[in-house]
Design a protein around this motif. Sequence first.
Motif, short mmCIF file in Angstrom:
data_model
loop_
_atom_site.label_atom_id
_atom_site.label_comp_id
_atom_site.label_asym_id
_atom_site.label_seq_id
_atom_site.Cartn_x
_atom_site.Cartn_y
_atom_site.Cartn_z
N PRO A 212 20.05 -6.63 21.04
CA PRO A 212 20.14 -5.69 19.68
C PRO A 212 17.85 -5.92 19.07
O PRO A 212 17.10 -4.54 18.89
CB PRO A 212 20.35 -5.82 18.35
N VAL A 213 17.98 -7.09 19.50
CA VAL A 213 16.44 -7.35 19.00
C VAL A 213 15.08 -6.60 19.72
O VAL A 213 14.38 -5.66 19.06
CB VAL A 213 15.67 -8.62 18.82
N LEU A 214 15.66 -6.39 21.40
CA LEU A 214 14.42 -5.43 22.13
C LEU A 214 15.03 -4.86 21.73
O LEU A 214 14.08 -3.35 21.87
CB LEU A 214 15.22 -6.63 23.30
N TRP A 215 15.91 -3.85 20.93
CA TRP A 215 16.50 -1.99 21.46
C TRP A 215 15.62 -1.74 19.97
O TRP A 215 15.18 -0.58 19.67
CB TRP A 215 17.99 -1.68 21.30
N PHE A 216 15.79 -3.03 19.29
CA PHE A 216 14.83 -2.65 17.56
C PHE A 216 13.45 -2.21 18.04
O PHE A 216 12.69 -0.88 17.14
CB PHE A 216 15.23 -2.92 16.56
N LEU A 217 13.10 -2.35 18.97
CA LEU A 217 11.86 -3.13 18.97
C LEU A 217 11.24 -1.09 19.86
O LEU A 217 10.12 -1.03 20.08
CB LEU A 217 10.86 -4.10 19.69
N ARG A 218 12.27 -1.34 20.42
CA ARG A 218 11.92 0.14 22.63
C ARG A 218 12.14 1.19 21.46
O ARG A 218 10.79 1.65 21.39
CB ARG A 218 13.61 -0.13 22.88
N GLU A 219 12.57 0.97 20.09
CA GLU A 219 13.32 2.90 19.64
C GLU A 219 11.95 2.37 18.71
O GLU A 219 11.27 4.00 18.43
CB GLU A 219 14.45 2.41 19.40
N GLY A 220 11.28 1.00 17.93
CA GLY A 220 10.63 0.69 16.69
C GLY A 220 8.94 1.89 16.84
O GLY A 220 8.36 1.98 16.84
N GLY A 221 9.14 1.04 18.44
CA GLY A 221 7.89 1.39 19.13
C GLY A 221 7.36 3.08 18.71
O GLY A 221 6.07 3.75 18.94
N VAL A 222 8.21 3.56 18.83
CA VAL A 222 8.77 5.45 19.51
C VAL A 222 8.67 5.97 18.46
O VAL A 222 7.50 6.97 17.25
CB VAL A 222 9.42 5.88 20.47
N PRO B 211 14.63 -0.44 10.43
CA PRO B 211 15.34 -1.10 10.85
C PRO B 211 15.59 -2.38 11.61
O PRO B 211 17.22 -3.15 10.70
CB PRO B 211 15.80 -0.09 12.63
N VAL B 212 14.99 -2.92 11.64
CA VAL B 212 14.78 -4.17 12.35
C VAL B 212 14.98 -4.91 11.24
O VAL B 212 14.90 -6.59 10.79
CB VAL B 212 13.67 -4.92 13.25
N LEU B 213 14.13 -4.94 10.25
CA LEU B 213 14.82 -5.21 8.73
C LEU B 213 15.76 -5.23 8.26
O LEU B 213 16.34 -6.21 6.75
CB LEU B 213 13.44 -5.27 7.69
N GLY B 214 16.79 -4.50 7.94
CA GLY B 214 18.21 -4.74 7.64
C GLY B 214 18.29 -3.06 7.17
O GLY B 214 19.82 -3.28 7.53
N TRP B 215 17.67 -2.54 7.71
CA TRP B 215 18.13 -1.20 7.19
C TRP B 215 18.68 -0.69 8.95
O TRP B 215 17.74 0.74 9.63
CB TRP B 215 16.80 -0.22 7.44
N ASN B 216 19.97 -1.23 9.21
CA ASN B 216 20.55 -0.39 10.55
C ASN B 216 22.16 -0.11 10.50
O ASN B 216 22.83 -0.33 8.77
CB ASN B 216 20.23 -1.25 11.18
N CYS B 217 22.69 0.20 10.97
CA CYS B 217 24.30 0.08 10.34
C CYS B 217 24.56 -0.98 11.19
O CYS B 217 26.36 -0.16 11.43
CB CYS B 217 25.17 1.02 11.59
N MET B 218 24.24 -2.17 11.88
CA MET B 218 25.09 -3.22 12.43
C MET B 218 26.20 -3.68 11.60
O MET B 218 26.18 -4.26 10.16
CB MET B 218 24.59 -3.72 13.18
N GLY B 219 27.83 -3.21 12.09
CA GLY B 219 29.58 -3.85 11.46
C GLY B 219 29.46 -2.68 10.49
O GLY B 219 30.27 -3.27 10.07
N GLN B 220 28.45 -1.26 10.61
CA GLN B 220 28.79 -0.34 9.81
C GLN B 220 28.95 1.15 10.80
O GLN B 220 27.70 1.80 11.20
CB GLN B 220 28.55 0.02 8.33
N LEU B 221 29.96 0.55 12.02
CA LEU B 221 29.93 1.86 13.20
C LEU B 221 30.07 3.34 12.40
O LEU B 221 29.58 4.32 13.07
CB LEU B 221 31.05 1.53 14.06
N ASP B 222 30.83 3.80 11.51
CA ASP B 222 30.78 5.07 10.73
C ASP B 222 29.11 6.16 10.26
O ASP B 222 29.98 6.88 9.81
CB ASP B 222 32.20 4.98 9.62
N GLN B 223 28.43 4.55 9.47
CA GLN B 223 27.40 5.31 9.27
C GLN B 223 25.94 5.23 10.70
O GLN B 223 25.46 5.47 10.52
CB GLN B 223 26.66 3.72 8.60
N CYS B 224 26.28 4.82 11.96
CA CYS B 224 25.46 5.08 13.24
C CYS B 224 25.22 6.07 13.34
O CYS B 224 25.84 7.67 13.38
CB CYS B 224 26.33 4.39 14.10
#
Length: 379
Positions: free
Chosen positions: A109-119, A173-186
Amino acid sequence: MSPPTGNLLQMFHEYQSNAAILEHYNYTGKLKENKYKDGLKPEAIAFLLVCLLIIAENAVVLLAIWKNKKFHLPMYYLLGNLTLSDLLAGFTYMVNIIMSGANTLNITPVLWFLREGGVFIMLAASVISLLAIAIERHVTMVRMKPYQGDKQGRMFALIVASWVLSVLLGILPVLGWNCMGQLDQCSTVLPLYAKSYILFCITVFSAILMSIVVLYVRIFRIVKSNTQRLASVPQRKGLYRKSQKYMALLKTVTIVLGVFIACWLPLFILLLLDFCCPAKRCKVLLKADYFLGIAIFNSLLNPIIYTLTSKDMRRAILRLLCRHCLLTKDGQVKKIGMPFLECSTSRTDAASHRLEGLETTVSSSNLTPSTIKLTVEVC
């Protein structure tokens, strides 16, 4: 162990777990797509080639601005900042494509956040750079002051602020504003991003774009009014030509803004639909790559717009790309039947280039005899 420390450790553990990627992609229905089972598709390879072209184009424009002293002005530095964001956008798109497809399921997930965060960072940098250009032009026109050293400070402040805000927006998102653990909000398009974050980004970008439009409307009114006033006074023909240059440069930036909106609007609309649509309900959300592909073309088109709409930029780029075949021994551009290539490096032009930074937007209230004399001699 205190609760905050425990939460941080849990978040760190989740960021390193590949299982979270599989869980979120399965929940949104994206694992049914063949793109996550095979290698790079032909369309992905085509987009990689486009990204390479984006990097090359914008690198040429940046090099032209750096090597040509005529462009060592705040306005062109801000355009260079926009060009830099386009170049880095091409690079981040390329990395995104290489790490996508089947590779998505093998990253943490951390690499995923970096990948999308770059865009997201590059998108924010482009939007905020356009706002910085609009602010700089508006302040110059409203104050109606000649070029001064403090303008350099304002220009650097705008550039630094644009990147600080862009990075801050992209790392939320990588600082915490994401939906990990809350699938219905993804989100379906970006399965680890919270829908609230995506809505927040769209709201911010839309507000910035609306602010840019308002600023340009005001600027055009000021410049058009001055141009019409100066055209009727023979003694002010030099200032009239200077005002025409402002109008031409503003038209270039306005075209860039229009192309940005045209390229990114489909993706913005798709993300709004993503916010409103429950998971697995809207099949079009699974085709987001094509919408992102349209957005990518914005970074490809900007250098072309600079070249086609700015004679000075066109000359600088042509000199850079084909110096030996276009220039004579004495520094003149060869006359080959193309009027726009005919430029000179005579003393008159050099003096004009040195005084190009004298930005004097005049009205009947701030015109002085010395200003008229100086401008007429230059032009």
